[in-house]
Design a protein around this motif. Structure first.
Motif, PDB file in Angstrom:
ATOM      1  N   THR A   1      -1.897   9.081 -12.515  1.00 22.01           N
ATOM      2  CA  THR A   1      -0.564   8.541 -12.673  1.00 22.01           C
ATOM      3  C   THR A   1       0.368   9.657 -13.138  1.00 22.01           C
TER       4      THR A   1
ATOM      5  N   ARG B   1      -6.091  -0.999 -13.165  1.00 20.64           N
ATOM      6  CA  ARG B   1      -5.714  -0.827 -14.560  1.00 20.64           C
ATOM      7  C   ARG B   1      -4.487   0.082 -14.681  1.00 20.64           C
ATOM      8  N   GLN B   2      -4.445   1.130 -13.872  1.00 22.61           N
ATOM      9  CA  GLN B   2      -3.313   2.054 -13.919  1.00 22.61           C
ATOM     10  C   GLN B   2      -2.017   1.376 -13.473  1.00 22.61           C
TER      11      GLN B   2
ATOM     12  N   GLU C   1      -0.645  -0.574 -16.343  1.00 25.84           N
ATOM     13  CA  GLU C   1      -0.005   0.311 -17.327  1.00 25.84           C
ATOM     14  C   GLU C   1       1.383   0.741 -16.862  1.00 25.84           C
TER      15      GLU C   1
ATOM     16  N   SER D   1      -9.418  11.903 -20.354  1.00 26.83           N
ATOM     17  CA  SER D   1      -8.509  12.230 -19.265  1.00 26.83           C
ATOM     18  C   SER D   1      -8.023  13.656 -19.421  1.00 26.83           C
TER      19      SER D   1
ATOM     20  N   ASP E   1       0.225   5.602 -24.031  1.00 33.22           N
ATOM     21  CA  ASP E   1      -1.167   5.346 -23.628  1.00 33.22           C
ATOM     22  C   ASP E   1      -1.502   3.859 -23.574  1.00 33.22           C
TER      23      ASP E   1
ATOM     24  N   GLU F   1      -3.177   2.429 -21.262  1.00 37.48           N
ATOM     25  CA  GLU F   1      -4.212   2.343 -20.234  1.00 37.48           C
ATOM     26  C   GLU F   1      -5.047   1.074 -20.326  1.00 37.48           C
TER      27      GLU F   1
END
Length: 327
Positions: free
Chosen positions: A111, A73-74, A77, A43, A229, A231
């Protein structure tokens, strides 16, 4: 090796991600005049200065991972980290200055996070981080949101990567690929099915876990450490978060688990997650054309892997020597 992105290609990709983040941030009302890249591997992480906001833009994804799957997925998170922050757990939190949703722009899904100054002069204490991971697990046990079983293992990606590597003997020797594929045939059913996992490892509880080696993902802020993190946040055995870290850090985790009233790590499950984690690492070699640096991370692990028991010692019907029982 052929078909690898050049440094110039990667610089162009980074610049495109930064441009997308700056544009998205401005559209959301942020003042951005001095965007600065903080980190880039899988990323691009960019501080949208002077706004106290950091954008994280994934740029290296499996072929099978589209933007819709990434956004799903984001969102998980963002939800987990907001929930942890509200409970007073020290995490890198979503930015309160923009809506708490992934934002799509110019072919990227990104994000936005609160900017926290990093203490760059402090070396990580991985033993302390591993012990602290038990504290995170204790906090996560009550998370009420939906999470998929072992999605952090990315079984679709492993299968895809091992298929693609059949055409890349420059990245993985045929003999190693053959072993990896045979191991995956043994391990895959337990990764894809919660029921199969629970049958193989009776009595092992599952819970929300970080999903991506939290001892290596604790951010050293100037105001203290923060978990970061998430993620790959998922539902799974706590052992997944200690995969491939070795006995010293496992012992450190167990100290924290005892303090938090959690069970110690299970040796059989550790063998399982270590074996799956190694296949996931090997699958990353399929991404090398888009991320050449991954070769230097994965290749040194191949020789030790060749000396390990096949699939961690797991055989269908009797995982790693665990006797059959009802509990």
């Amino acid at each position: 090796m052929t078909n690898f992105l050049t440094r110039q290609d990667i610089a162009h990709r980074t610049a495109a991600a930064v441009d997308a983040a700056v544009g998205a941030g401005r559209d959301l009302g942020l003042t951005v005049t001095e965007a600065r890249v903080l980190h880039e591997v899988f990323s691009v992480v960019v501080h949208l200065a002077p706004a106290p906001v950091v954008a994280r833009i994934p740029v290296v994804l499996p072929e099978s991972a589209g933007l819709d799957a990434l956004a799903h997925r984001q969102r998980a998170e963002l939800d987990v980290t907001r929930w942890l922050a509200d409970k007073g757990v020290p995490v890198l939190s979503p930015s309160p200055l923009v809506p708490r949703n992934p934002v799509r722009r110019n072919g990227f899904s990104m994000t936005f996070w609160q900017f926290v100054a990093e203490d760059r002069g402090r070396e990580p204490d991985y033993a302390a981080n591993a012990e602290s991971t038990a504290t995170l697990h204790a906090a996560l046990r009550d998370y009420p949101g939906p999470l998929s079983f072992l999605s952090s293992a990315e079984p679709e990606f492993i299968a895809e990567g091992l298929a693609l590597l059949g055409d890349r003997p420059d990245l993985l020797a045929p003999a190693d690929l053959d072993r990896a594929r045979r191991e995956w045939r043994v391990l895959e059913p337990l990764v894809r099915s919660r029921a199969a996992f629970e049958q193989a490892f009776p009595g092992i509880d599952l819970q929300p876990i970080h999903g991506d080696s939290p001892p290596a993902n604790i951010f050293a802020g100037v105001d203290g450490d923060r978990y970061a993190d998430f993620e790959l946040v998922t539902l799974g055995p706590v052992e997944w978060d200690l995969a491939a870290l070795g006995p010293d850090l496992e012992t450190a985790y167990n100290r924290g688990a005892q303090r938090e009233g959690l069970r110690p790590l299970d040796e059989d499950v550790l063998k399982f997650v270590n074996a799956v984690g190694m296949l996931r690492a090997i699958a990353f070699l399929a991404l090398a054309p888009r991320l050449p640096a991954i070769v230097d991370y994965v290749t040194p692990t191949l020789e030790p892997w060749r000396g390990t028991p096949f699939a961690g010692g797991l055989t269908l019907g009797n995982p790693v020597g665990r006797p059959h029982s009802s509990g």
